[in-house]
Scaffold this motif. Sequence first.
Motif, PDB file in Angstrom:
ATOM      1  N   LEU A 124      11.853  11.211   7.635  1.00  0.00           N
ATOM      2  CA  LEU A 124      10.598  10.539   7.971  1.00  0.00           C
ATOM      3  C   LEU A 124      10.414  10.270   9.465  1.00  0.00           C
ATOM      4  CD1 LEU A 124      10.514   7.963   5.036  1.00  0.00           C
ATOM      5  CD2 LEU A 124       9.121  10.025   5.268  1.00  0.00           C
ATOM      6  N   ALA A 125      11.522  10.115  10.195  1.00  0.00           N
ATOM      7  CA  ALA A 125      11.401   9.743  11.609  1.00  0.00           C
ATOM      8  C   ALA A 125      10.743  10.835  12.446  1.00  0.00           C
ATOM      9  CB  ALA A 125      12.774   9.399  12.176  1.00  0.00           C
ATOM     10  N   ARG A 126      10.663  12.053  11.907  1.00  0.00           N
ATOM     11  CA  ARG A 126      10.042  13.149  12.657  1.00  0.00           C
ATOM     12  C   ARG A 126       8.530  12.974  12.789  1.00  0.00           C
ATOM     13  NH1 ARG A 126      12.287  17.930   9.092  1.00  0.00           N
ATOM     14  NH2 ARG A 126      13.660  16.479   8.018  1.00  0.00           N
ATOM     15  N   HIS A 127       7.941  12.290  11.811  1.00  0.00           N
ATOM     16  CA  HIS A 127       6.477  12.202  11.789  1.00  0.00           C
ATOM     17  C   HIS A 127       5.945  10.774  11.662  1.00  0.00           C
ATOM     18  CE1 HIS A 127       6.476  16.547  11.352  1.00  0.00           C
ATOM     19  NE2 HIS A 127       7.269  16.435  10.303  1.00  0.00           N
ATOM     20  N   HIS A 128       6.842   9.797  11.532  1.00  0.00           N
ATOM     21  CA  HIS A 128       6.395   8.430  11.314  1.00  0.00           C
ATOM     22  C   HIS A 128       7.170   7.455  12.202  1.00  0.00           C
ATOM     23  CE1 HIS A 128       4.131   9.686   7.737  1.00  0.00           C
ATOM     24  NE2 HIS A 128       5.183  10.417   7.415  1.00  0.00           N
ATOM     25  N   ASP A 129       6.635   6.260  12.330  1.00  0.00           N
ATOM     26  CA  ASP A 129       7.309   5.169  13.036  1.00  0.00           C
ATOM     27  C   ASP A 129       8.180   4.446  12.010  1.00  0.00           C
ATOM     28  OD1 ASP A 129       8.080   3.063  14.615  1.00  0.00           O
ATOM     29  OD2 ASP A 129       6.125   2.068  14.621  1.00  0.00           O
ATOM     30  N   THR A 136       8.081  -6.691   9.854  1.00  0.00           N
ATOM     31  CA  THR A 136       8.099  -5.265  10.214  1.00  0.00           C
ATOM     32  C   THR A 136       6.692  -4.723  10.437  1.00  0.00           C
ATOM     33  OG1 THR A 136       7.975  -4.450   7.930  1.00  0.00           O
ATOM     34  CG2 THR A 136      10.182  -4.904   8.834  1.00  0.00           C
ATOM     35  N   ARG A 137       5.684  -5.384   9.854  1.00  0.00           N
ATOM     36  CA  ARG A 137       4.281  -4.936   9.919  1.00  0.00           C
ATOM     37  C   ARG A 137       4.146  -3.495   9.405  1.00  0.00           C
ATOM     38  NH1 ARG A 137       5.608  -6.405  14.760  1.00  0.00           N
ATOM     39  NH2 ARG A 137       5.004  -4.429  15.673  1.00  0.00           N
ATOM     40  N   ALA A 138       4.978  -3.151   8.441  1.00  0.00           N
ATOM     41  CA  ALA A 138       4.970  -1.791   7.900  1.00  0.00           C
ATOM     42  C   ALA A 138       3.776  -1.565   6.978  1.00  0.00           C
ATOM     43  CB  ALA A 138       6.263  -1.533   7.133  1.00  0.00           C
ATOM     44  N   GLU A 139       3.340  -0.332   6.923  1.00  0.00           N
ATOM     45  CA  GLU A 139       2.307   0.056   5.954  1.00  0.00           C
ATOM     46  C   GLU A 139       2.933   0.426   4.619  1.00  0.00           C
ATOM     47  OE1 GLU A 139      -0.670   2.801   8.015  1.00  0.00           O
ATOM     48  OE2 GLU A 139       0.973   2.617   9.465  1.00  0.00           O
ATOM     49  N   VAL A 140       4.187   0.914   4.680  1.00  0.00           N
ATOM     50  CA  VAL A 140       4.946   1.260   3.475  1.00  0.00           C
ATOM     51  C   VAL A 140       6.367   0.740   3.659  1.00  0.00           C
ATOM     52  CG1 VAL A 140       5.879   3.119   2.038  1.00  0.00           C
ATOM     53  CG2 VAL A 140       3.600   3.349   3.046  1.00  0.00           C
ATOM     54  N   VAL A 141       6.898   0.121   2.608  1.00  0.00           N
ATOM     55  CA  VAL A 141       8.291  -0.326   2.611  1.00  0.00           C
ATOM     56  C   VAL A 141       9.036   0.446   1.521  1.00  0.00           C
ATOM     57  CG1 VAL A 141       9.884  -2.241   2.236  1.00  0.00           C
ATOM     58  CG2 VAL A 141       7.722  -2.635   3.455  1.00  0.00           C
ATOM     59  N   ILE A 142      10.072   1.174   1.918  1.00  0.00           N
ATOM     60  CA  ILE A 142      10.910   1.885   0.950  1.00  0.00           C
ATOM     61  C   ILE A 142      12.170   1.062   0.745  1.00  0.00           C
ATOM     62  CG2 ILE A 142      12.133   4.011   0.395  1.00  0.00           C
ATOM     63  CD1 ILE A 142      10.230   5.519   2.219  1.00  0.00           C
ATOM     64  N   HIS A 143      12.290   0.502  -0.446  1.00  0.00           N
ATOM     65  CA  HIS A 143      13.408  -0.397  -0.735  1.00  0.00           C
ATOM     66  C   HIS A 143      14.533   0.394  -1.407  1.00  0.00           C
ATOM     67  CE1 HIS A 143      15.757  -3.791  -1.649  1.00  0.00           C
ATOM     68  NE2 HIS A 143      15.306  -4.030  -2.869  1.00  0.00           N
TER      69      HIS A 143
END
Length: 282
Positions: A20-25, A48-55
């Motif tokens: 994911l780090a290739r295309h996202h923050d 984190t102010r994330a739009e998506v959280v992967i738990h």
Amino acid sequence: MRIAITGANGQLGRALIATLARHHDVVALGHDQLELSDPATVDQIANTRAEVVIHAAAYTNVDGCARDPVLAYRVNGLGTRYVALGCRRIDAAMVYISTNEVFAGTSHRPYYEDDPTGPINPYGQSKLAGEQEVRFLVARHFIVRVAWLFGGERNFVQTVLRLAANPPNGVLRMVADEIGSPTYAGDVAAGLARLITTDYYGTYHFVNDGICSRYEFAAEILRQAGIDTPLLPIRLRDFQRDSTPPPYTPLANIAGAALGITFRPWQEAVADYLERLRSAHV
């Protein structure tokens, strides 16, 4: 997209970051940054102010969960509640990584996403508690069940290779009546990268194609690695451990396949992983 990943130092967490780090923050949250059983997790997720959280973080020591079911619930159940509450606070979508062990293992076919659950051990019970928290607290959620995960430094493939190098009494023994779905962390990460760009929320089974026993899994690992250590099949009841694994929990990827998210055969994934291990030691 801003994505927070819990369990960032685990085998799936590392695969997710690499993908994911290739295309996202990406905001990586390891155990040093996040203590799941602490209510402060709510604020930490919100910050984190994330739009998506992967738990992806969890207490995955299955035998440890059997020895201390309260700890298992505090981390996997209550801890997931705190992550979900943090997602609610910032209106983030949530991905919860769950497990095949939420099923009883009494089916005669691979489990579908909406089949009734019925875990038979504290690990599965604690992970099911996490699923229930996510469904109740977060409207925009993906529950993604994986099984027999490999891809990091500690997993079944690595265990087989280690034991084969110095087998007890010259023979490697593996259970032949525990059946499941081997799953490569890198393939799950690729599937999740596609899933989170959709709004098809719900429950998914992300596993490599095909099913096998632990014995068949080990035999394929040895074959591909070119190791001729003798391998002996044993029964679950002959393998003493603190937890009771469900005997038959292959997962069917039906919901993901409907979106075009499919997975290669597990044998091909094992070959890829072994090649990566060889390259890392060159």
